[in-house]
Design an enzyme around this catalytic site. Structure first.
Site, PDB file in Angstrom:
ATOM      1  CG  ASP A 233     -10.734 117.765  69.763  1.00 53.96           C
ATOM      2  OD1 ASP A 233      -9.920 118.085  70.655  1.00 53.96           O
ATOM      3  OD2 ASP A 233     -10.457 116.957  68.857  1.00 53.96           O
TER       4      ASP A 233
ATOM      5  CG  ASP B  98      -8.154 118.460  65.915  1.00 52.13           C
ATOM      6  OD1 ASP B  98      -7.327 117.594  66.247  1.00 52.13           O
ATOM      7  OD2 ASP B  98      -8.703 118.479  64.788  1.00 52.13           O
TER       8      ASP B  98
ATOM      9  CG  HIS C  34      -2.294 118.367  59.902  1.00 51.87           C
ATOM     10  ND1 HIS C  34      -3.072 117.236  59.952  1.00 51.87           N
ATOM     11  CD2 HIS C  34      -1.303 118.199  60.814  1.00 51.87           C
ATOM     12  CE1 HIS C  34      -2.575 116.415  60.875  1.00 51.87           C
ATOM     13  NE2 HIS C  34      -1.508 116.981  61.410  1.00 51.87           N
TER      14      HIS C  34
ATOM     15  CE  LYS D 120      -7.430 115.848  70.226  1.00 55.91           C
ATOM     16  NZ  LYS D 120      -7.781 115.883  68.784  1.00 55.91           N
TER      17      LYS D 120
ATOM     18  CB  CYS E 253     -11.137 113.372  69.038  1.00 53.85           C
ATOM     19  SG  CYS E 253     -10.164 113.840  67.570  1.00 53.85           S
TER      20      CYS E 253
HETATM   21  C1  VGL Z   1     -11.603 115.167  64.945  1.00 50.50           C
HETATM   22  C2  VGL Z   1     -11.570 114.611  62.738  1.00 50.50           C
HETATM   23  C3  VGL Z   1     -10.431 115.348  62.542  1.00 50.50           C
HETATM   24  C4  VGL Z   1     -12.290 115.051  66.271  1.00 50.50           C
HETATM   25  C5  VGL Z   1     -10.454 115.904  64.787  1.00 50.50           C
HETATM   26  O1  VGL Z   1     -12.119 115.953  67.117  1.00 50.50           O
HETATM   27  O2  VGL Z   1     -13.008 114.041  66.477  1.00 50.50           O
HETATM   28  N1  VGL Z   1     -12.152 114.513  63.934  1.00 50.50           N
HETATM   29  N2  VGL Z   1      -9.878 115.988  63.575  1.00 50.50           N
HETATM   30 ZN    ZN Z   2      -8.273 117.300  63.225  1.00 51.33          ZN
END
Ligand code: VGL
Ligand code: ZN
Length: 198
Positions: A9, A47, A53, A107, A152
């Protein structure tokens, strides 16, 4: 042994100026770029949420970002709107060497379930397909880097170790959110799962 670098991410919304900016989130980019040539395979995750969402605080009346709600699959932290499919915030950081990636796995596209892990959605059972990709390529050892250390990266590393991959997290190529001690808890949880912290 075939080794993969899994880059979690590294997207604009998690970097300074983004919707869910992590302190020094962009500092991971040169470190990750420098690591890429050391691996047989480079995999990027993204992400990738539809607008509205269920992990967005904005769709839960009376809730603010960083508060939690109970979902059918457990407690969910609510986030500012971030990484909306096709938006600039969902794009990779401009300096990330994305041309080196063999695979980009997205994802969090299921409107009703968040997905911190690169392997399973937050119900802990719906697979993303990454496990099968790694196994069919003969990859037994994975190193993870990216954003965010305590969400993540943490969930992905614990799942990788649980699935039997020899798993390392390159901590100097990660940055965290650190919500109510979540960073320390994540480091402890990763160690307990047998993840090597480097
Ligand atoms: C993430 C919060 C929401 C991450 C993704 O990539 O860690 N954190 N969505
Ligand atoms: Zn997210």
């Amino acid at each position: 042994m075939t080794q993969a670098l899994i880059v979690i991410d590294v997207q604009n919304d998690f970097c300074p100026g983004g919707a869910l900016a992590l302190p020094e989130g962009d500092a991971v980019v040169p470190r990750i770029n420098a690591m890429m040539p050391e691996f047989d395979a480079v995999i990027l995750t993204q992400d990738w949420h539809p607008a509205g969402h269920s992990s967005f605080a904005s769709v839960h009346p009376g809730k603010a970002p960083m508060e939690t709600v109970e979902m059918p699959y457990g407690t969910q932290v609510l986030w500012p709107d971030h990484c909306v499919q096709g938006a600039e915030g969902a794009a990779f950081h401009a300096d990330l060497e994305t041309d080196r990636a063999d695979l980009i796995i997205r994802k969090g596209f299921n409107p009703r379930i968040d997905s911190y892990s690169a392997f399973f959605e937050n119900d802990r059972t719906t697979p993303t397909g990454l496990e099968g990709y790694l196994r069919t390529r003969g990859i037994a050892r994975v190193t993870l880097a990216g954003l965010a250390t305590d969400f993540c990266v943490n969930f992905s590393a614990v799942d990788a170790a649980r699935l039997g991959f020899e798993t390392t997290v390159a901590l100097d190529a990660c940055r965290g959110v650190d919500l109510d001690g979540s960073l320390e808890a994540a480091l402890e949880g990763m160690r307990a799962a047998g993840v090597r912290l480097a």
